[in-house]
Design a protein around this motif. Structure first.
Motif, PDB file in Angstrom:
ATOM      1  N   LYS A  71       0.827  -1.216   0.000  1.00 57.55           N
ATOM      2  CA  LYS A  71       0.000   0.000   0.000  1.00 57.55           C
ATOM      3  C   LYS A  71       0.860   1.264   0.000  1.00 57.55           C
ATOM      4  O   LYS A  71       1.907   1.303   0.643  1.00 57.55           O
ATOM      5  N   LYS A  72       0.340   2.258  -0.706  1.00 55.75           N
ATOM      6  CA  LYS A  72       0.957   3.584  -0.687  1.00 55.75           C
ATOM      7  C   LYS A  72      -0.167   4.598  -0.911  1.00 55.75           C
ATOM      8  O   LYS A  72      -0.991   4.401  -1.805  1.00 55.75           O
ATOM      9  N   PRO A  73      -0.213   5.645  -0.087  1.00 57.90           N
ATOM     10  CA  PRO A  73      -1.255   6.651  -0.277  1.00 57.90           C
ATOM     11  C   PRO A  73      -1.254   7.189  -1.708  1.00 57.90           C
ATOM     12  O   PRO A  73      -0.210   7.463  -2.289  1.00 57.90           O
ATOM     13  N   GLY A  74      -2.483   7.295  -2.272  1.00 55.73           N
ATOM     14  CA  GLY A  74      -2.635   7.798  -3.636  1.00 55.73           C
ATOM     15  C   GLY A  74      -2.577   6.701  -4.688  1.00 55.73           C
ATOM     16  O   GLY A  74      -2.720   6.973  -5.875  1.00 55.73           O
ATOM     17  N   VAL A 119       8.113 -18.457  -3.432  1.00 49.66           N
ATOM     18  CA  VAL A 119       7.832 -18.017  -4.803  1.00 49.66           C
ATOM     19  C   VAL A 119       6.545 -17.214  -4.823  1.00 49.66           C
ATOM     20  O   VAL A 119       5.590 -17.617  -4.180  1.00 49.66           O
ATOM     21  N   PRO A 120       6.510 -16.074  -5.452  1.00 49.54           N
ATOM     22  CA  PRO A 120       7.620 -15.432  -6.143  1.00 49.54           C
ATOM     23  C   PRO A 120       8.570 -14.746  -5.155  1.00 49.54           C
ATOM     24  O   PRO A 120       8.157 -14.303  -4.096  1.00 49.54           O
ATOM     25  N   ASN A 121       9.812 -14.702  -5.503  1.00 51.04           N
ATOM     26  CA  ASN A 121      10.838 -14.010  -4.734  1.00 51.04           C
ATOM     27  C   ASN A 121      12.001 -13.700  -5.667  1.00 51.04           C
ATOM     28  O   ASN A 121      12.620 -14.635  -6.166  1.00 51.04           O
ATOM     29  N   PRO A 122      12.296 -12.440  -5.916  1.00 50.82           N
ATOM     30  CA  PRO A 122      11.688 -11.238  -5.361  1.00 50.82           C
ATOM     31  C   PRO A 122      10.346 -10.921  -6.008  1.00 50.82           C
ATOM     32  O   PRO A 122      10.005 -11.442  -7.062  1.00 50.82           O
ATOM     33  N   VAL A 123       9.599 -10.034  -5.341  1.00 49.55           N
ATOM     34  CA  VAL A 123       8.327  -9.542  -5.856  1.00 49.55           C
ATOM     35  C   VAL A 123       8.538  -8.096  -6.295  1.00 49.55           C
ATOM     36  O   VAL A 123       9.120  -7.307  -5.552  1.00 49.55           O
ATOM     37  N   THR A 124       8.079  -7.770  -7.497  1.00 50.33           N
ATOM     38  CA  THR A 124       8.117  -6.393  -7.972  1.00 50.33           C
ATOM     39  C   THR A 124       6.703  -6.024  -8.400  1.00 50.33           C
ATOM     40  O   THR A 124       6.103  -6.711  -9.236  1.00 50.33           O
ATOM     41  N   VAL A 125       6.162  -4.969  -7.795  1.00 48.28           N
ATOM     42  CA  VAL A 125       4.787  -4.558  -8.047  1.00 48.28           C
ATOM     43  C   VAL A 125       4.774  -3.129  -8.575  1.00 48.28           C
ATOM     44  O   VAL A 125       5.426  -2.252  -8.007  1.00 48.28           O
ATOM     45  N   LYS A 126       4.045  -2.922  -9.674  1.00 45.02           N
ATOM     46  CA  LYS A 126       3.842  -1.563 -10.185  1.00 45.02           C
ATOM     47  C   LYS A 126       2.482  -1.108  -9.671  1.00 45.02           C
ATOM     48  O   LYS A 126       1.443  -1.649 -10.058  1.00 45.02           O
ATOM     49  N   LEU A 127       2.507  -0.136  -8.765  1.00 43.66           N
ATOM     50  CA  LEU A 127       1.265   0.374  -8.153  1.00 43.66           C
ATOM     51  C   LEU A 127       0.547   1.312  -9.126  1.00 43.66           C
ATOM     52  O   LEU A 127       1.184   2.153  -9.758  1.00 43.66           O
ATOM     53  N   GLU A 128      -0.761   1.136  -9.226  1.00 40.30           N
ATOM     54  CA  GLU A 128      -1.566   1.978 -10.102  1.00 40.30           C
ATOM     55  C   GLU A 128      -2.130   3.154  -9.317  1.00 40.30           C
ATOM     56  O   GLU A 128      -2.630   2.978  -8.205  1.00 40.30           O
ATOM     57  N   PRO A 129      -2.090   4.365  -9.888  1.00 38.60           N
ATOM     58  CA  PRO A 129      -2.648   5.528  -9.186  1.00 38.60           C
ATOM     59  C   PRO A 129      -4.163   5.368  -8.984  1.00 38.60           C
ATOM     60  O   PRO A 129      -4.853   4.776  -9.815  1.00 38.60           O
TER      61      PRO A 129
END
Length: 131
Positions: A71-74, A119-129
């Protein structure tokens, strides 16, 4: 006769030292790595672990199964499911136990999860606005 007994004792000692090969060489925990774009997201897992800001690494038991919220605000919350599988090097440790006759070591590796990888490791997530 003493020489034969001594050789057998040395061989037995060496074999017992190789039991639980994966546990000894890999350990039962692993660093689960989380990256996000943009960075600075918080991570909370269903098994009670967290990190305040990505990128981060969380020490987890290798045989864990959990979900994580990033989670990230916005931005919309992202959810990732994590499980485990037998790793290539973990399988080699298990095979070492079987070849040496380390049934006890095989049991230890399975119980501790040392032969597993997250698995998965590492995890890379592209957060959507958020809209």
């Amino acid at each position: 006769m003493k020489s034969l007994l001594r050789t057998a004792l040395v061989a037995a000692t060496a074999a017992s030292g190789l039991t639980a090969c994966a546990t000894v060489t890999r350990g039962s925990n692993d660093a689960w790595v989380v990256n996000s774009e943009p960075p600075g997201a918080s991570v909370t897992t269903t098994n009670g672990h967290f990190c305040a800001s990505t990128p981060c690494a969380i020490k987890m038991p290798r045989k864990s199964e959990f979900s994580a919220e990033i989670k990230k605000p916005g931005f919309k919350t992202a959810t990732v499911s994590v499980t485990h599988k037998t790793a290539g090097s973990g399988a080699a440790g298990v095979a070492g136990n079987v070849l040496v006759g380390g049934v006890i070591g095989l049991g230890v590796d399975m119980v501790t999860g040392a032969s597993q990888d997250l698995v998965p490791n590492p995890v890379t997530v592209k957060l959507e606005p958020e809209e």
